[in-house]
Scaffold this active site. Structure first.
Site, short mmCIF file in Angstrom:
data_model
loop_
_atom_site.label_atom_id
_atom_site.label_comp_id
_atom_site.label_asym_id
_atom_site.label_seq_id
_atom_site.Cartn_x
_atom_site.Cartn_y
_atom_site.Cartn_z
N ASP A 175 0.92 -1.08 0.07
CA ASP A 175 0.04 0.01 -0.09
C ASP A 175 0.98 1.24 0.00
O ASP A 175 0.38 2.41 -0.50
CB ASP A 175 -0.96 0.06 1.21
CG ASP A 175 -2.05 0.97 1.11
OD1 ASP A 175 -2.67 1.08 0.14
OD2 ASP A 175 -2.23 1.57 2.14
N VAL A 184 -7.80 5.74 3.02
CA VAL A 184 -8.10 6.50 1.79
C VAL A 184 -6.63 7.01 1.09
O VAL A 184 -6.68 7.85 0.24
CB VAL A 184 -8.40 8.06 2.49
CG1 VAL A 184 -9.99 7.92 2.96
CG2 VAL A 184 -7.51 8.53 3.55
N ARG A 185 -5.77 6.08 1.26
CA ARG A 185 -4.77 6.42 0.32
C ARG A 185 -4.69 6.18 -0.94
O ARG A 185 -4.17 6.60 -1.76
CB ARG A 185 -3.28 5.37 0.99
CG ARG A 185 -2.00 5.70 0.46
CD ARG A 185 -0.78 4.99 1.17
NE ARG A 185 -0.51 5.27 2.56
CZ ARG A 185 -0.64 4.70 3.35
NH1 ARG A 185 -0.98 3.68 3.55
NH2 ARG A 185 -0.20 5.38 4.69
N ALA A 186 -5.50 5.34 -1.40
CA ALA A 186 -5.93 5.18 -2.77
C ALA A 186 -6.39 6.51 -3.35
O ALA A 186 -6.08 6.88 -4.32
CB ALA A 186 -6.80 3.93 -2.93
#
Length: 566
Positions: free
Chosen positions: A162, A243-245
């Site tokens: 991630d 919410v990194r995506a």
């Protein structure tokens, strides 16, 4: 003669990978690119070539070797020099040398877990800290991480994956014209690398100028409200965690717009980077999606009590539609005497003592004179003494011997033959108990589920997560028993980990009724193995016991495993 890298612009094909690499050059906040694909796909060549077209990086491209030590990665403090010159000298490691450039890891999925932990800490803080005997130093550490891997050699820890803003999965096939062009380029390069690079100098310069122009334009690129909403909705639809995506999708879309000469993100930009952002973050089907049951198969029915029949040669025999198993609470296995069977106090070297094992000895202070051969030195006290004109070195306290790392590998059979009575839910509760015990003892965990046409890592090898009952309950059960393939897959992974970390210990548990006609290769299993027999048929076949014998493990019934010896 100095080595000349193959020019980025000269690589034939791999346009998607080129685009992803250019995007992280334009927007370093994307953090990195994970490249997954087979050997010979120009992964390493393009990664090395990127630094040459990035003016900002000024050619800084540092490779992290798999066999590196933690000190080689984070750097070291030359305290011996401090005794003589009165100053603490810092020797930069891989991270320090990569600051402002690119850090490259080939076969990143084989990187030792302690080094992965270091990189995760640095990626989160942007600071590299070096500590030794109470003296510390820190420095800024910002770099673009490029990792390449062959997925056939094992998965990457989800937490680490991630951290890569983008991911590219390469296709292993080339068209005939591409294959010919690739070979032509390679032979020309090998004949005279310097001349070949010179012939591509103009193309490299144009590409570098385009990257720099896009980086300059990036600050003026806006992301309209509609685009922000579209990105958020698609992340929800993809069921990604956190919410990194969303963050990386916006950054990548803006970088793509800048690369295309636009001042606002468009739908085309969002779509162009969608797969880069999502391919390593989507939840796999094994984490709760319904499998494709495929066309109905014939050959009889298979329920847990219909044990008089025998499963056919096709592991998908008896293709009953998959069904979900009710959630069961984790069994506290550490409280059961059965744990002595697979964590014998006489042999166990797990980080925490097994019940009944003698308590570990407390660390003892060194009573020998400081400076004696083989004795540790307390550097802060020693340097303080030298500053005060006291010549003696100060002794350091000896830490206790660190516990050896241990991986608990669990294989869970979810085929239709395990659905009779409550075998499946009981087995899942036992697996959850093993997972919870591993987490509390700070051991590693891996869980492989298999049934029908599916063999998936529910929990890839890594730190044991909290409460996996929800994940287990989401796995549908049904279909045949691909036992041989599951055993082979897990065995390959453990042997790869054993080569990567020679000190790593393994405790493995296979929950199965063994009801398959697939041939199981007789081969010694890495580490300790317990085969937990879930068969409760009227006419037992006893194949779980045969499996244990072929793999050199011990065999125990599920009820006995939970209850322990009388």
């Amino acid at each position: 003669m100095s080595h000349v890298d193959f020019p980025f612009a000269a690589v034939v094909g791999q346009d998607r990978l080129k685009t992803a690499l250019i995007l992280v050059a334009i927007e370093p906040a994307l953090a990195g690119v994970l490249v997954s694909g087979p050997r010979g796909a120009a992964k390493s060549t393009l990664a090395r070539g990127l630094a040459a077209i990035d003016v900002r990086a000024a050619g800084r491209f540092v490779t992290l070797p798999l066999g590196a030590t933690e000190e080689q990665v984070i750097g070291s403090l030359d305290l011996q020099r401090a005794l003589g010159a009165g100053e603490v000298a810092y020797r930069p490691g891989v991270i320090g040398r990569a600051h402002g450039g690119y850090l490259y890891i080939d076969e990143v999925n084989l990187l030792a877990d302690p080094l992965v932990d270091v990189l995760l800490d640095v990626a989160a803080s942007k600071i590299n800290r070096i500590e030794r005997d109470g003296i510390s130093r820190e420095h800024a550490a910002e770099f673009v991480l490029i990792g390449t891997m062959n997925p056939d050699e094992g998965e990457l820890r989800p937490q680490f994956a991630d951290r890569f803003g983008l991911c590219v999965e390469l296709e292993p096939r080339y068209r005939a014209d591409e294959r010919r062009a690739i070979v032509d380029q390679r032979l020309a390069y090998e004949q005279d690398p310097a001349d070949f690079a010179a012939s591509w100098a103009d193309a490299q310069a144009r590409l570098a100028a385009q990257v720099e122009a896009a980086r300059t334009r990036l600050s003026n690129v806006i992301c309209p409200e509609a685009s922000k909403t579209a990105i958020a909705e698609r992340c929800v639809a993809a069921d990604v965690e956190g919410v990194r995506a969303d963050l990386h999708w916006r950054q990548a879309a803006r970088a793509h717009a800048a690369w295309q000469g636009r001042n606002a993100v468009s739908e085309a930009d969002i779509e162009a980077v969608a797969e880069f952002v999502l391919c390593h973050r989507r939840h796999s089907e094994s984490a709760g999606g319904e499998p494709d049951s495929g066309p109905p198969r014939t050959g009889g029915s298979d329920s847990g009590n219909a044990a008089d029949g025998e499963q056919g040669g096709d592991s998908a025999w008896g293709g009953l539609p998959p069904r979900h198993v009710g959630r069961a609470s984790a069994r506290r296995l550490e409280d059961a005497p059965a744990t002595a069977g697979f964590a014998d106090p006489a042999r166990s070297r797990s980080p925490r003592p097994v019940r009944g094992a003698p308590a570990p000895a407390r660390p003892a202070s060194s009573r020998a004179l400081a400076g004696a051969p083989g004795r540790a030195i307390n550097w802060p006290r020693t340097l303080a003494r030298r500053a005060l004109g006291e010549g003696d070195t100060a002794p350091a306290r000896r830490p206790g011997r660190p516990a050896r790392a241990c991986l608990n590998c669990v294989l869970l059979d979810t085929s239709a033959s395990t659905l009779g009575a409550d075998e499946q839910s009981t087995a899942r509760a036992a697996v959850a108990g093993l997972a919870e015990r591993a987490r509390r003892q700070r051991e590693r965990l891996a869980v492989l589920v298999f049934g029908g046409d599916r063999i998936d890592w529910l929990v890839p090898p890594g730190r044991a997560p909290r409460a996996i009952e929800t994940r287990l309950a989401a796995i549908p059960a049904g279909g045949g028993t691909p036992l041989a393939r599951a055993v082979a897959k897990a065995g390959r992974r453990l042997r790869t980990l054993a080569r990567r970390e020679p000190g790593l210990e393994f405790r493995s548990y296979i929950f199965t009724d063994g009801r398959t006609r697939e041939a199981i290769e007789a081969r010694a299993w890495p580490g300790e193995l317990t085969v937990i027999d879930t068969e409760r048929a009227r006419v037992p076949l006893g194949r779980a016991g045969t499996l244990a014998a072929r793999l050199g493990g011990r065999h125990v019934k599920l009820a006995d495993f939970l209850a322990g010896p009388a």
